[in-house]
Design an enzyme around this catalytic site. Structure first.
Site, short mmCIF file in Angstrom:
data_model
loop_
_atom_site.label_atom_id
_atom_site.label_comp_id
_atom_site.label_asym_id
_atom_site.label_seq_id
_atom_site.Cartn_x
_atom_site.Cartn_y
_atom_site.Cartn_z
N GLU A 195 0.87 -1.25 0.30
CA GLU A 195 -0.09 -0.11 0.11
C GLU A 195 0.86 1.36 0.06
O GLU A 195 1.04 2.01 1.03
CB GLU A 195 -0.79 -0.15 1.13
CG GLU A 195 -2.03 -1.07 1.13
CD GLU A 195 -3.05 -1.04 1.96
OE1 GLU A 195 -4.23 -1.42 2.05
OE2 GLU A 195 -2.94 -0.32 3.13
N GLU A 218 -6.02 -7.32 -1.53
CA GLU A 218 -6.50 -7.48 -0.28
C GLU A 218 -8.04 -7.30 -0.17
O GLU A 218 -8.37 -6.06 -0.97
CB GLU A 218 -5.85 -6.20 0.81
CG GLU A 218 -4.42 -6.76 1.01
CD GLU A 218 -3.95 -5.86 2.10
OE1 GLU A 218 -4.82 -5.15 2.78
OE2 GLU A 218 -2.60 -5.41 2.24
#
Length: 704
Positions: free
Chosen positions: A194, A292
């Site tokens: 991320e 995710e």
């Protein structure tokens, strides 16, 4: 295109060797099977799903859980190897996070699985033995990395950019060599986690690209058949992914997969997800995936540590069926990109409680000793502001795909069912509306019908009778639960939120912010997961120092004392930043605004100001921020202090009146007796009138 073959077992039966025992792994269902299978959940088949589409899960906490005594079971309740259960449910790949050094000097782990390279390799070996591919997720941090946290590992903290680039390449080479030499079937390597705002403390795009490139070069050298993935999040932000992909192209970063997090709670619509991933795929020729995702099946707490998700969300019901539907829809959204859409990974479906909530003290000992919670107290030396204060257990067990007892939920089988489809007996999956908002002092008006959704995709409108005592209890500012029963006997619950009267127009920017003046640079109204209220907020960020104001002038106010509040979240500010909330009328009141961290909501309220006879006040939020500071401001409230006078009728509510709607005032309950087809009645009079007057000229009659 992918640099090498993307290996899945298809319908071949695998044999897993775990602890010396041979475990048969059931074959993945054949995509050619005719028609859906009978099951306990309904899953529409995802047509055209590629044979090598990754249907993966991240189980990075597994070793710490097992060390804490957690036992995974098969559908019959018998102890079983987690990886064999996953393979039998149709999972094809396992993702494992890797931290550089998640240990203090005394060998105490930071938690979250304590997944350094040796432990991650062990997880990879077990996945490979079960016939599953492996995605290696390199965080380049000693603990959690995400958009708000990109802290360099302890060993790198004295290095400049050149030193970090070299260290990242060396670490990646060494780590992947251990995976390769251990025989782990690494299919994909993720360079950073991320990385919206940086990697290992490096944020400038030119420098960040050098970091990515160093990692990519190491993958090409050690595992030339593996794909290189770069991972970002917040697909709901307009232009974000297009901008990231353009930067990667501009700086010549060599990679194969543009990976996204996608949590429906925060990250916008599935249509938008498909659109932004398709744009990257078609513009730059990259594969795309969701690295995710998750959904809650219950709101129950399993271990005494607060959970990330503690309330319902509208996209899906909080249930096993809701969880399966969410996963299926994300798979379909990625597959809709076409051949470039290559996979979906569910995050931590096996992160279970180590003990029940009533055993929290014993649980805490296990979390501390084995790292089976999200963080231990020892992590405070590395992450004092977050882990140092909030360390503890799993915040995810209500989003797992196993029950608290270790048995797989039927939602785990979604990974098989997306290829064949599955049907279950018809059952209710959700009821809307789930929430009604009212203003303190106004009559309590509840909907006369609810929309009941079923697992076959159908929706029925059903009349509902609300519990009179619950309705009568709704009063001052606060949140209330009102029980009801539909005409078919279905028990439902409605959340009623009573708010103060807000004198601002579009206070949470849900109408796009046209009532506000936003000047300066770096800020705009956006649909965002970081909205404090509902779906939109003023979102801000810039690569250089910047300043902006958000303001609204309100007229027609009753004279009196007023105050204003607003809610912020964000980070990466500097000591020189100026962030202030201001209310100006006959006087001025100001208060500082905070950026306390990602989704660390902070509500600022000014002192009171007198609004005089001109009835005019101006609300202003002003920001002067250093480059890279980011956040949102939302949920403004301009409140007349002490205002309690009711105002009837209040037709500006989001709930429309129709047959069966209820209004309560004092000791009298009224009900609507004629439908208005969504139009405002206009003829209704204040329920404070005598009952015969209200009934004679409006749709209201006395109920009791």
């Amino acid at each position: 295109m992918r640099p090498g073959p993307h290996r899945h077992l298809g319908a071949i039966t695998a044999v897993a060797v775990v602890g010396g025992a041979m475990l048969a792994v059931p074959a993945v269902a054949d995509d050619a099977q005719d028609g859906p299978v009978e099951a306990g959940i309904t899953v529409p088949k995802v047509d055209g799903l590629a044979e090598d589409f990754d249907l993966g899960v991240d189980v990075s906490s597994v070793l710490s859980l097992e060390e804490s005594g957690v036992v995974f079971r098969d559908a019959d309740g018998e102890p079983a190897d987690l990886f064999a259960v996953l393979a039998g449910a149709g999972v094809t790949d396992v993702r494992v996070r890797v931290w550089n050094d998640p240990w203090d000097a005394d060998g105490n782990g930071y938690g979250g699985g304590n997944t350094d390279v040796p432990r991650a390799v062990e997880i990879g070996q077990r996945a490979t033995a079960a016939g599953l591919g492996v995605l290696v997720d390199l965080h380049y941090s000693d603990f959690w990395a995400d958009p708000a946290k990109q802290q360099a590992p302890k060993a790198w903290q004295g290095l400049g950019v050149d030193g970090k680039v070299a260290a990242l390449g060396e670490f990646t080479t060494a780590a992947l060599t251990e995976f390769r030499d251990a025989g782990v079937d690494v299919e994909t390597v993720q360079i950073g986690n991320e990385t919206n705002n940086g990697v290992a403390g490096v944020s400038a795009w030119a420098d960040r690209a050098r970091m990515f490139s160093a990692g990519s070069a190491a993958v090409r050298e050690v595992l030339p058949g593996a794909r290189v993935a770069l991972h970002f999040t917040n697909p709901e932000s307009a232009g974000r992914y297009a901008g990231y992909a353009e930067q990667l192209e501009t700086h010549g970063v060599d990679y194969d997969v543009f990976a996204s997090s996608y949590y429906p709670y925060w990250h916008g619509s599935l249509d938008n997800l498909t659109a932004v991933l398709d744009d990257v795929a078609s513009t730059y020729g990259k594969d795309v995936m969701v690295a995710e995702t998750s959904w809650a099946y219950t709101l129950e707490d399993g271990d005494g540590h607060t959970n990330t998700i503690e309330t319902t969300y509208p996209q899906y019901p909080t249930s096993v069926q809701g969880q399966a539907s969410q996963v299926r829809d994300v798979v379909a959204a990625v597959a809709a990109v076409g051949a470039a859409g290559t996979g979906v990974y569910y995050w931590e479906p096996a992160w279970l409680p180590v003990g029940p909530p009533e055993d929290r003290v014993a649980n805490q000992q296990l979390w501390e000793e084995h790292g089976s919670g999200w963080a231990t107290s020892h992590a405070g030396e590395y992450d004092p502001e977050d882990a140092g204060q909030w360390y503890g257990g799993s915040s995810w067990e209500n989003q797992a795909m196993f029950g608290f007892d270790g048995r797989p939920l039927e939602s785990l089988d979604v990974f098989r069912h997306v290829r064949t489809g599955a049907v279950a007996p018809r059952d209710v999956t959700g009821v809307t509306p789930a929430e009604v908002r009212l203003v303190a002092g106004d009559p309590v008006v509840l909907p006369g019908t609810v929309e009941v959704a079923y697992n076959d995709g159908s929706v029925e409108s059903q009349g509902v009778t609300w519990d009179a005592d619950d309705v009568a209890a709704v009063g001052e500012v606060g949140t209330y639960a009102v029980a009801g029963v539909t005409g078919t006997g279905l028990e439902v619950t409605l959340t009623v939120v009573v708010q103060v009267r807000n004198h601002l127009a579009d206070p949470s920017f849900e109408d796009g912010g046209a009532a506000w003046e936003i000047s300066g640079t770096g800020a705009a109204v956006e649909e965002t997961a970081d909205a404090a209220d509902l779906d939109r907020a003023v979102k801000f960020w810039a690569e250089q120092d910047y300043a902006f104001t958000v303001s609204q002038t309100v007229t027609g106010l009753e004279p009196g004392e007023y105050r204003v509040s607003a809610t912020t979240q964000g980070g990466d500010g500097a000591g020189t930043d100026v962030r202030r909330l201001r209310l100006a009328a006959d006087g001025v009141a100001e208060a500082p605004l905070a950026l306390a961290g990602w989704q660390a909501w902070d509500t600022t309220t000014t002192g009171t100001v007198t609004v005089g006879a001109d009835g005019t006040a101006t609300v202003t939020a002003s920001f002067e921020l250093a480059a890279g500071a980011w956040g949102t401001i939302d949920a403004f409230v301009l409140e007349r202090v002490g205002e309690t006078a009711p105002s009837y009728p209040a037709w500006d509510r989001t709930v429309r009146y129709s047959r069966g709607d209820v209004v309560v005032h004092g000791d009298v309950t009224y009900a609507a007796v004629r439908p208005n087809r969504g139009k405002e009645p206009g003829t209704a009079r204040s329920p404070r009138q005598p009952a015969h007057a209200a009934a004679a000229s409006s749709p209201w009659v006395v109920v009791d």
